[in-house]
Design a protein around this motif. Structure first.
Motif, short mmCIF file in Angstrom:
data_model
loop_
_atom_site.label_atom_id
_atom_site.label_comp_id
_atom_site.label_asym_id
_atom_site.label_seq_id
_atom_site.Cartn_x
_atom_site.Cartn_y
_atom_site.Cartn_z
N ARG A 24 0.72 -1.44 -0.04
CA ARG A 24 0.08 0.14 0.19
C ARG A 24 1.00 1.18 -0.02
NH1 ARG A 24 -3.76 1.00 -2.17
NH2 ARG A 24 -5.12 -0.81 -1.43
N ARG A 38 0.98 -1.75 -10.35
CA ARG A 38 0.29 -2.98 -10.01
C ARG A 38 0.77 -3.65 -8.89
NH1 ARG A 38 1.30 -5.01 -15.74
NH2 ARG A 38 0.46 -6.85 -15.11
N MET A 45 1.30 -15.15 -8.19
CA MET A 45 0.46 -14.08 -8.81
C MET A 45 1.45 -13.44 -9.73
SD MET A 45 -2.46 -13.32 -9.39
CE MET A 45 -3.14 -12.10 -10.37
N THR A 49 0.54 -12.43 -13.64
CA THR A 49 0.19 -11.30 -13.98
C THR A 49 1.34 -10.54 -15.00
OG1 THR A 49 -0.73 -9.27 -13.39
CG2 THR A 49 1.05 -9.86 -12.31
N TYR B 10 -12.28 -11.04 -14.47
CA TYR B 10 -11.16 -12.15 -14.34
C TYR B 10 -9.58 -11.62 -15.08
CZ TYR B 10 -8.54 -16.50 -15.28
OH TYR B 10 -7.57 -17.49 -15.09
N ALA B 13 -8.49 -8.89 -12.90
CA ALA B 13 -7.70 -9.40 -11.57
C ALA B 13 -6.36 -9.87 -12.22
CB ALA B 13 -8.51 -10.51 -11.11
N LEU B 14 -6.38 -10.50 -13.22
CA LEU B 14 -5.16 -11.17 -13.95
C LEU B 14 -4.04 -10.26 -14.17
CD1 LEU B 14 -3.99 -13.87 -15.03
CD2 LEU B 14 -4.85 -13.30 -17.11
N GLU B 15 -4.53 -8.99 -14.53
CA GLU B 15 -3.67 -7.92 -14.73
C GLU B 15 -3.52 -7.23 -13.54
OE1 GLU B 15 -5.13 -5.47 -18.25
OE2 GLU B 15 -4.80 -7.17 -19.52
N ALA B 16 -4.01 -7.59 -12.36
CA ALA B 16 -3.61 -6.81 -11.30
C ALA B 16 -4.10 -5.43 -11.35
CB ALA B 16 -2.45 -7.19 -10.68
N ASP B 17 -5.24 -5.34 -11.94
CA ASP B 17 -5.52 -3.69 -12.06
C ASP B 17 -6.71 -3.48 -11.19
OD1 ASP B 17 -6.57 -1.49 -13.20
OD2 ASP B 17 -6.52 -2.07 -15.05
N SER B 43 -9.58 -6.99 -3.06
CA SER B 43 -8.93 -6.05 -3.95
C SER B 43 -7.86 -5.23 -3.06
CB SER B 43 -9.99 -5.36 -4.55
OG SER B 43 -9.33 -4.31 -5.52
N HIS B 44 -8.35 -4.73 -1.90
CA HIS B 44 -7.72 -3.77 -1.16
C HIS B 44 -6.31 -4.35 -0.58
CE1 HIS B 44 -9.75 -0.05 -1.41
NE2 HIS B 44 -11.11 -0.74 -1.16
N GLN B 45 -6.66 -5.70 -0.34
CA GLN B 45 -5.44 -6.50 0.29
C GLN B 45 -4.55 -7.13 -0.89
OE1 GLN B 45 -4.92 -7.06 3.59
NE2 GLN B 45 -6.65 -5.87 4.04
N PHE B 46 -4.86 -6.47 -2.23
CA PHE B 46 -4.12 -6.98 -3.42
C PHE B 46 -4.25 -8.54 -3.75
CE2 PHE B 46 -1.86 -3.23 -1.79
CZ PHE B 46 -2.20 -1.97 -2.72
N ARG B 47 -5.16 -9.13 -2.99
CA ARG B 47 -5.42 -10.50 -3.31
C ARG B 47 -5.95 -11.16 -4.63
NH1 ARG B 47 -3.99 -13.95 0.84
NH2 ARG B 47 -4.04 -15.29 -0.66
N PHE B 48 -5.44 -10.51 -5.53
CA PHE B 48 -6.03 -10.85 -6.91
C PHE B 48 -5.99 -12.44 -7.36
CE2 PHE B 48 -4.22 -6.51 -7.18
CZ PHE B 48 -5.34 -5.92 -7.34
N ASP B 49 -4.88 -13.00 -6.56
CA ASP B 49 -4.94 -14.56 -6.64
C ASP B 49 -6.34 -15.10 -6.25
OD1 ASP B 49 -4.19 -13.75 -4.11
OD2 ASP B 49 -2.94 -15.20 -3.69
N LEU B 52 -9.14 -14.35 -8.60
CA LEU B 52 -8.90 -15.48 -9.73
C LEU B 52 -9.60 -16.68 -9.66
CD1 LEU B 52 -5.45 -14.77 -11.43
CD2 LEU B 52 -7.80 -13.68 -12.12
#
Lengths: 461, 86
Positions: A24, A38, A45, A49, B10, B13-17, B43-49, B52
């Motif tokens: 953050r 990003r 992950m 990405t 999806y 998230a894959l692009e971590a956008d 999303s706030h925690q950056f848990r895009f995994d 997905l």
């Protein structure tokens, strides 16, 4: 992609750290600095990405559960899509071994925590700059390769055209003396056809000053013509013929100014020329045949009519007398009946030769006028001259001594001749002359044949 | 969820956008409030995994035993609004 080029982002960065709070902090800082950021929390992950959408740079935490930074970096370097993305490691660890390992697995830089924002930005920016320059260089290399490929292909194409062309192609560069006068031409390009035409190898020609000497033997004026093409810029298109030991050759060529020189295309038109010449000869022969009597080889009626018209006009113009003789073989039908047609033909041939021999001045014309009738046209000939020629004809025929048992007038073949002479009036017609001669011939026959009659009216025009 | 939304979600998230992911979550905030809150937290925690994983489970029903177990697991999570953070 970006609607406003002035606000173009500085670059895209992927942050990888297992602690969301760390992410953050750095995400906010770098976003403020204008980077597209990003962030992900795991190595797995990060790999997904990065492959899905490769960033311009990756900031990678070393100490992570499951897959540490070194492993992630190794995987990135092993993948075609991600191998060129610069990886900057971030770690609280600050010992030599880690740094060495970081570089060994393919990292480009190393930032230790705690860090200053300025340091992170500076290190990131320098990597992005390198990356941009690298990409630019790759782009330039690619463009250059493409250009080289195009160049190579056009050279290959040109060489293939030159080598396979049925026409001779050559390019010449002017070689000027100190005064600026063209002294000779240097062969820049010569294709195999031109080399063969000149009887040289391409190696003997290319780069050498041989043109002047070579064209001298073909056409002494040709060199100057080529000089004129270069000096005036006017295209030269012409034909030339020259003799070789193998026979005469004809060429059609076009010379076009090219830089300070010229390009020339040469086509061998020998076979076409030979056909043209053969056709011309055939036409001439046909023309002769169309005007000849097949049996006697004298002029035929067609030619006679054309000549009579022509000589009439000429004599009218020059006010010269024109004489005309009509000769008829006496009792020829009886001769044919008695001796047969073959003998009759032979008789006519002999008489034809005799008449032709008697009237042999260049302007005289002897023609077979009808079956056994011959006509003689004598331009610039007076009544006396015509009478003399008629007498010569009679003598010649007499001397032939062709036996004719069925003739009422002689034991031999004889002629009746009618003569008319006139100095033509421009408005008059040759028909009058013919008519006069015919009347005279009729009179000669009436008077017992084997004689010559000259009309009294002949003196009238 | 409509297939188009799933595909976009999806991909984001894959692009971590993050921005894209947040935007798509906002679209379902009223219809699926609890789920939206959960996804937003990831999303706030950056848990895009995790995101997905969740989309994959939705998209491939009954494809394999593993996926079936995944689905039940994820639907549990989706149905309970106050799930503990991982």
């Amino acid at each position: 992609m970006n609607p406003n080029p002035s606000a173009e982002p500085k670059g895209s960065v992927l942050l990888v750290d297992d602690i969301p709070e760390n992410l953050r902090l750095l995400t906010d800082i770098l976003t403020q600095q204008g980077y597209q950021v990003r962030s992900v929390t795991s190595g797995a992950m990060a790999l997904r990405t990065a492959i899905a959408k490769p960033p311009d740079a990756i900031l990678l935490d070393i100490k992570m559960p499951d897959m540490d930074g070194y492993q992630v970096c190794e995987s990135l370097k092993a993948n075609e899509t991600t191998r060129d993305i610069p990886v900057i490691f971030i770690s609280a660890l600050d010992d030599l071994l880690d740094k060495v390992e970081a570089f060994q697995v393919g990292g480009v830089d190393y930032i230790t925590k705690p860090f200053h924002v300025e340091e992170v930005v500076a290190r990131l920016e320098s990597q992005l700059t390198i990356q941009r320059q690298k990409r630019q260089l790759q782009q330039e290399v690619r463009i250059r390769r493409e250009t080289e490929e195009i160049l190579y292909q056009s050279r290959a194409l040109l060489s293939s055209i030159l080598n396979s062309s049925l026409d001779g192609i050559a390019a010449m560069q002017a070689v000027r003396d100190v005064g600026g006068t063209i002294g000779d031409f240097r062969c820049l390009v010569v294709n195999p056809v031109v080399a063969k035409m000149l009887g040289k190898t391409r190696e003997e020609l290319i780069g050498n000053l041989v043109l002047r000497r070579l064209v001298q033997s073909i056409d002494p004026d040709l060199f100057q013509k080529f000089v004129n093409v270069v000096e005036t810029g006017e295209t030269l298109e012409s034909e030339l013929a020259y003799s070789t030991p193998e026979g005469d050759r004809w060429y059609h060529y076009i010379a076009v100014k090219l830089g300070d020189g010229f390009a020339v295309t040469v086509r061998d038109i020998t076979s076409r020329k030979q056909i043209e010449l053969a056709l011309q000869a055939a036409n001439e022969k046909l023309e002769i045949l169309a005007n000849l009597d097949g049996l006697t080889q004298l002029a035929n009626r067609r030619r006679w009519d054309a000549c009579l018209e022509q000589e009439w006009r000429r004599c009218a113009r020059e006010q010269q007398p024109l004489s005309l003789l009509l000769c008829d073989v006496d009792y020829f039908k009886r001769y044919n009946d008695a001796y047969g047609h073959l003998a009759g033909d032979d008789c006519l041939r002999q008489i034809a030769r005799a008449i032709a021999h008697a009237a042999k001045r260049p302007a005289d014309l002897v023609a077979r006028y009808g079956g056994e009738e011959f006509a003689v046209l004598l331009p610039n000939t007076s009544t006396a001259g015509a009478a003399q020629i008629a007498e010569n004809i009679q003598t010649a025929v007499h001397n032939l001594s062709i036996a004719h048992s069925q003739s009422d007038t002689s034991d031999w073949v004889t002629l009746s001749i009618g003569i008319a002479t006139v100095t033509p009036h421009p408005e008059g017609s040759p028909e009058t002359l013919l008519h006069e001669a015919d009347s005279a011939l009729y009179q000669a026959k009436q008077q017992g044949r084997n004689q010559t009659v000259q009309t009294a009216a002949s003196i009238v025009g | 969820m409509p297939d188009a939304w799933k595909a976009a979600f999806y991909n984001a998230a894959l692009e971590a956008d993050s921005a894209q992911v947040q935007g798509l979550i906002a679209e379902i905030a009223t219809s699926h409030a609890a789920l939206a809150q959960e996804l937003s937290q990831w999303s706030h925690q950056f848990r895009f995994d995790k995101i997905l994983e969740w989309v994959e489970a939705l998209s491939v029903p009954a494809a394999s035993v593993a996926d079936i177990s995944n689905i039940s697991n994820i639907s549990d999570i989706a149905n309970i609004s106050d799930v503990e953070q991982p």
